[in-house]
Design an enzyme around this catalytic site. Structure first.
Site, PDB file in Angstrom:
ATOM      1  N   HIS A  62      14.211 -24.880  27.913  1.00 44.76           N
ATOM      2  CA  HIS A  62      14.308 -23.794  26.919  1.00 44.76           C
ATOM      3  C   HIS A  62      13.469 -23.881  25.716  1.00 44.76           C
ATOM      4  O   HIS A  62      12.986 -22.879  25.213  1.00 44.76           O
ATOM      5  CB  HIS A  62      15.995 -23.922  26.463  1.00 44.76           C
ATOM      6  CG  HIS A  62      16.674 -23.544  27.718  1.00 44.76           C
ATOM      7  ND1 HIS A  62      17.596 -22.494  27.720  1.00 44.76           N
ATOM      8  CD2 HIS A  62      17.343 -24.213  28.734  1.00 44.76           C
ATOM      9  CE1 HIS A  62      18.285 -22.443  28.811  1.00 44.76           C
ATOM     10  NE2 HIS A  62      17.898 -23.481  29.498  1.00 44.76           N
ATOM     11  N   ASP A 111      18.283 -18.110  22.255  1.00 42.12           N
ATOM     12  CA  ASP A 111      18.330 -18.107  23.689  1.00 42.12           C
ATOM     13  C   ASP A 111      19.536 -17.628  24.016  1.00 42.12           C
ATOM     14  O   ASP A 111      20.576 -17.518  23.393  1.00 42.12           O
ATOM     15  CB  ASP A 111      18.468 -19.720  23.826  1.00 42.12           C
ATOM     16  CG  ASP A 111      18.140 -20.299  25.145  1.00 42.12           C
ATOM     17  OD1 ASP A 111      18.959 -19.603  26.020  1.00 42.12           O
ATOM     18  OD2 ASP A 111      17.441 -21.198  25.354  1.00 42.12           O
TER      19      ASP A 111
END
Ligand code: UDP
Length: 455
Positions: free
Chosen positions: A22, A115
């Site tokens: 990520h 995110d």
């Protein structure tokens, strides 16, 4: 939004879920923003920030927020669910404090790029009246499946003999959906990924690390719902368009890469003779599977470079590393991009994490998919059947890929009948990936548009 006398167009705070897969794409996107005059600060968890290996000349500021596990990180939580609850509860407070800190320093944050795994971050952005931009590090296809489940448009559990038909996607078998959908109710899921869609309607932008032509139909479909923009592939620029000089590496490693050892070893190997094997930063492979991979590699005709993280090493057969030293190198972490770009690599045995797929695709490396969990089975389906850049290794009834199967797949990719077709597709995607982020490409234009709105 403009503040007088500041040297940058806007200040964005970038909040990845604290994991390698990520951080990498969100960090790369940040670099693209910085190259357009935006100031970007990436917030890592305190634990990650203390343990990571960072490129000292990065253009991105790094700051920290607490996920409530400053000492041991994710591994110190009682359970995945407990980690995520604390991440949300402590994370929203410490994220708010970070934004306040920047206000106090005279560097107010204009936009929070968070995110998709952290939907609570949008509430924090709203609290401060700043733009809330959700960034998905998984494919549009995978997110479309989660969205359909969230909206009750795809009922779970899936019936084993059903075919899943969703707009813009090829027909999918149940086992080709993400594991939290396919195995719904069987295990407590690592993260309630479906819940990513609880507030997506309220986000100002919806960004994806994919690129337009890679997922054209589903991107078009999703664009009718939200302000969707594709901004990938999110690899360091020198592997693609080369517009950002010196951007040769992601710049943050959660594990220490054995770069010199790997590259010296690869340099001594003939072109196309090496199988690179890696299952990313999180997968915990079954001991039986590990053994099958080990013997599959040993009995194959190829050299191999295998990444086995330190926490997985005990699963290797006794003396495997010494016994296979003539043809194999096992390391705990590699400089994956440099490895994939090396001419000695013949194919990549991968767990099909989306970053790994984007990297192999952008570098034209054929793949053998051994998906493990999360979005990987869906990525593997696309890798083989939609993008045509590799094959999936078939599992047996126990969910294990046996050594003979793995060996046959590697052979197929390196010298078999499918080799030429896959290589041709790989070259096609490599070119298209470059074009997407290159001057005037679809992702390049989308990033320009995004920055124009920030400034
Ligand atoms: N990676 C690396 N060295 C390794 C293994 C992986 O640098 O030895 C990087 C890889 O290049 C990718 C990321 O770690 O960018 C893994 O992300 P992916 O989405 O493939 O898998 P995840 O770790 O999220 O399961």
């Amino acid at each position: 939004m403009e503040t007088p006398n500041r040297a940058y167009k806007a200040h964005v705070l970038v909040l990845p879920y604290p994991a390698q897969g990520h951080i990498n794409p969100m960090l790369q996107f940040s670099k693209r923003l910085v190259s357009r005059g935006v100031k970007a600060t990436l917030a890592n968890s305190v634990y990650i920030s203390k343990s990571m290996h960072k490129d000292p000349i990065s253009t991105i500021d790094i700051d920290t927020f607490s996920d409530g596990h400053d000492v041991g990180g994710y591994d110190s939580a009682e359970s995945p669910e407990a980690y995520l609850t604390k991440l949300r509860d402590v994370g929203s407070q410490t994220l708010a404090s970070l934004i306040e800190k920047f206000d106090g320093l005279g560097r107010p944050v204009d936009a929070l790029i968070y995110d998709g795994f952290l939907p609570w971050a949008l509430d924090v952005a709203n609290e401060f009246g700043i733009l809330g931009v959700v960034f998905f590090t998984q494919t549009c296809a995978v997110n479309s499946i989660y969205y359909h489940v969230h909206e009750g448009l795809l009922s779970l559990p899936l019936s084993p003999d059903s075919t899943i038909l969703l707009p813009g996607l090829p027909p999918l078998e149940p086992c080709e959906t993400p594991s939290s959908v396919y195995t719904y109710g069987l295990y407590p899921s690592f993260i309630d990924l479906v819940n990513q869609f609880c507030n997506v309607d309220k986000a100002d932008w919806v960004l994806f690390s994919t690129f337009y032509v890679l997922e054209e139909e589903v991107v078009d479909w999703m664009s009718k719902l939200w302000r969707v923009r594709t901004i990938g592939p999110t690899l360091p620029s020198m592997y693609l368009d080369q517009q950002l000089k010196d951007d040769t590496d992601y710049g943050i490693n959660l594990f220490k890469p054995h770069s010199t050892v790997c590259m010296n070893w690869l340099n001594a190997k003939p072109s196309g003779s090496v199988v690179y094997v890696s299952f990313g930063s999180m997968a915990e492979v079954e001991p039986e599977q590990m053994e099958e991979i080990a013997w599959g590699l040993n009995q194959s005709n190829y050299n191999f470079l295998w990444v086995v993280r330190a926490t997985e090493e005990a699963k290797l057969p006794n003396n495997f590393i010494n016994d296979t030293a003539e043809k194999g190198l096992v390391v705990t972490w590699s400089p994956q991009l440099e490895v994939l770009a090396h001419e000695s690599i013949g194919c990549f045995v991968t767990h099909c994490g989306f970053n790994s797929i984007l990297e192999a695709l952008s570098l034209g490396v054929p793949m053998v998919g051994v998906p493990y969990w999360s979005d990987q089975a869906t990525n593997a389906k696309f890798m083989e059947d939609v993008w045509g850049i590799g094959i999936r290794a078939k599992m047996d009834d126990k969910g294990i890929v046996r050594r003979e199967v793995l060996e046959a797949c590697m052979k197929e990719m390196i010298e078999g009948e499918k080799k030429n077709e896959v290589k041709m597709n790989a070259m096609k995607w490599k070119k298209l990936a470059k074009e997407a982020v290159g001057d005037g490409g679809s992702s390049d234009k989308n990033i320009d548009e995004f920055v124009a709105e920030l400034a």
